[in-house]
Design a protein around this motif. Sequence first.
Motif, PDB file in Angstrom:
ATOM      1  N   GLU A 159       0.174 -48.779 -31.851  1.00 29.42           N
ATOM      2  CA  GLU A 159       0.508 -47.879 -32.803  1.00 29.42           C
ATOM      3  C   GLU A 159       1.679 -48.505 -33.686  1.00 29.42           C
ATOM      4  O   GLU A 159       1.850 -48.651 -34.746  1.00 29.42           O
ATOM      5  N   GLU A 160       2.847 -48.912 -32.887  1.00 26.70           N
ATOM      6  CA  GLU A 160       4.131 -49.209 -33.583  1.00 26.70           C
ATOM      7  C   GLU A 160       3.962 -50.529 -34.244  1.00 26.70           C
ATOM      8  O   GLU A 160       4.440 -50.694 -35.420  1.00 26.70           O
ATOM      9  N   LYS A 161       3.264 -51.469 -33.769  1.00 28.21           N
ATOM     10  CA  LYS A 161       2.857 -52.645 -34.567  1.00 28.21           C
ATOM     11  C   LYS A 161       2.087 -52.456 -35.856  1.00 28.21           C
ATOM     12  O   LYS A 161       2.330 -53.011 -36.807  1.00 28.21           O
ATOM     13  N   ILE A 162       1.288 -51.519 -35.822  1.00 26.99           N
ATOM     14  CA  ILE A 162       0.474 -51.280 -36.930  1.00 26.99           C
ATOM     15  C   ILE A 162       1.193 -50.821 -38.097  1.00 26.99           C
ATOM     16  O   ILE A 162       1.255 -51.054 -39.119  1.00 26.99           O
ATOM     17  N   GLN A 163       2.174 -49.708 -37.308  1.00 23.61           N
ATOM     18  CA  GLN A 163       3.121 -49.090 -38.716  1.00 23.61           C
ATOM     19  C   GLN A 163       4.203 -49.970 -39.145  1.00 23.61           C
ATOM     20  O   GLN A 163       4.629 -49.767 -40.406  1.00 23.61           O
ATOM     21  N   GLN A 164       4.152 -51.154 -38.329  1.00 14.45           N
ATOM     22  CA  GLN A 164       5.355 -52.121 -38.593  1.00 14.45           C
ATOM     23  C   GLN A 164       4.734 -53.216 -39.739  1.00 14.45           C
ATOM     24  O   GLN A 164       5.552 -53.925 -40.346  1.00 14.45           O
ATOM     25  N   GLY A 165       3.101 -52.965 -40.021  1.00 12.76           N
ATOM     26  CA  GLY A 165       2.487 -53.799 -40.808  1.00 12.76           C
ATOM     27  C   GLY A 165       2.567 -55.150 -40.538  1.00 12.76           C
ATOM     28  O   GLY A 165       2.614 -56.244 -41.311  1.00 12.76           O
ATOM     29  N   GLU A 183      -5.016 -52.298 -40.179  1.00 15.47           N
ATOM     30  CA  GLU A 183      -3.669 -51.873 -41.146  1.00 15.47           C
ATOM     31  C   GLU A 183      -3.660 -50.422 -41.256  1.00 15.47           C
ATOM     32  O   GLU A 183      -3.343 -49.579 -42.228  1.00 15.47           O
ATOM     33  N   GLY A 184      -4.289 -49.804 -40.093  1.00 11.01           N
ATOM     34  CA  GLY A 184      -4.318 -48.215 -40.201  1.00 11.01           C
ATOM     35  C   GLY A 184      -5.311 -47.473 -41.069  1.00 11.01           C
ATOM     36  O   GLY A 184      -5.247 -46.368 -41.343  1.00 11.01           O
ATOM     37  N   TYR A 187      -9.193 -44.205 -37.975  1.00  8.13           N
ATOM     38  CA  TYR A 187      -8.293 -43.516 -36.880  1.00  8.13           C
ATOM     39  C   TYR A 187      -8.966 -43.689 -35.514  1.00  8.13           C
ATOM     40  O   TYR A 187      -9.848 -44.113 -35.297  1.00  8.13           O
TER      41      TYR A 187
END
Length: 601
Positions: A159-165, A183-184, A187
């Motif tokens: 999740e953190e890697k997706i949020q970091q783009g 890219e999120g 869900y």
Amino acid sequence: MEQASLEVQIKTLPSSPGVYQYYDKNGKILYVGKAKNLKKRVNSYFNKKHDSHRIGVMVKKIHDIKHIVVNSETDALLLENNLIKKYQPRFNVMLKDDKTYPWICIKNERFPRVFPTRRVIKDGSEYYGPFTSFKTVNTLLDLIKGLYQLRTCNYDLAEEKIQQGKYKVCLEYHLGNCKGPCEGNQYEIEYNKNIEHIRQIVKGDFKDSLLKFREQMKMHAEAMEFEEAQKIKDKIDVLEKYQSKSTVVNPKINNVDVFSITSDEGYGYVNFLQLSHGSIIRSHTIEMKKKLEESDKELLELAVVEIRQRFNSLSREIYVPFSINLGEDIKVTVPKLGDKKAIVDLSLRNAKYFRQDRFKQMKIIDPDRHVNRLMAQMKKDLRLHEEPRHIECFDNSNIQGTNPVAACVVFKNGKPSKRDYRKFNIKTVEGPDDFASMEEVVFRRYRRLLNEDEPLPQLIIIDGGKGQLSSAVKALDDLGLRGKIAIIGIAKRLEELFYPGDKYPLYLDKKTETLKIIQQLRNEAHRFGITFHRNKRSNAALGTELESIEGIGEKTAVELLKQFRSIKRISEATKKELVDVVGVSKGSLVFEFYQKKKEKE
């Protein structure tokens, strides 16, 4: 001393379920077997005469006996199977199948990938299978890909890697094959619902997926989103089409394994069908090489344990064609009617087709094995004392009572040996008497073989009923061969096989190879005899006019016909042409005969 040692070992065996192992004097394992009562089972090998030569050979080699006591028959079955695979003893059934099978893997990760593999790794991932072929795996994956949009990349979608783009969508996203969770854009809860439906599809249960798609289609239709509703409808059609192809019995038949067996002298062929909600989700057939003339029951018990282990089956019930012992943990059903019986019959058909395919392959790849199996099968079917490697078949031909002849055709190792064929002119019988003709021909054939010290056949087949057979047997009696050569008669209409002195005929299954070989022999003898008879009649008809000339015999007539090809050409030949073929005296007689005939005309 050795025997006393064995006796002590046998006497001290427990009367419990377990597995026994036989070893030779060099410590090499000979055989592994299971038993409900170890003492009783092992003792049976040593206190009776065995019909099987191989069992007798094995018993003579036994020098040491070891055993392992277990809690139940089921445990004994599993342990026996594992020990056979581990040690591969000389006298145990061989399972002719060592392939690596494909699986479908649902990877243990966020937004799990679904892909095929031959390697099972203990990393928490889910593995479904093994499947019997990659074709089945690819068909299922194509179906899943058409129904659900899943990622194929191997990114770590924490999740953190997706949020970091850290990731960008790839071509699969632009093609509509993936919703872009990297890219999120999707869900996790929605993705995991799709994975749960995929689990059910792989297991053969389509109910939840169909229900979900119908709800989605209805929702899109109510929202006037007809294009989206049509896409969902297309997915429903694909799923229903796949389901209809795989449904073969009542959908209520769920989580059941089906086994059947067909066998011959050397091998057993066991088919396995796995059913889920009335659909066949797996089919597989294995070949088992017999070592001690094992019964179908023994082979099937071993195969069921092996196949269920190999394919990780957890079904609590199995369908089989006859009762077998698998312990208390598995319910064994022998269906008699209806859908359950139909699926067992389907399994048996698959086993028989596999056996036929193996025969075709054997004829090309290993012809010796095919011949050995065929000979052993004929020996068993015809109740012979030895394999019929050399067979001779006799047939009489005397159409309308003229030119009586007989034919003898020879098969060696199940195939025609045309150089050994023989044809006979009937010499001692006046008129059309088939019985006397058969007696003469059989007597002449085997008197000659005896005089020339040639090998005798193991089987004689007489094309005809009881009368013809009795005549042939009388000829063998006269030669002192009665009982030394097996002899049977075959009646034309019902394919009845008659044995000397036997009141009732033997009927073989019309599909057996034994009957097919006998029919081939009979047909070949008939063809060979008819051809000889036809040629003899033709020569007789042509030679009649020539032989009516005083001083001209059959031999001269044949020589003239060979040279001139027809009576007309002989009648038109010059005296010199005739003299050149048969000499001055006979040539002159023929020439003068036709000259006088022309003058009269």
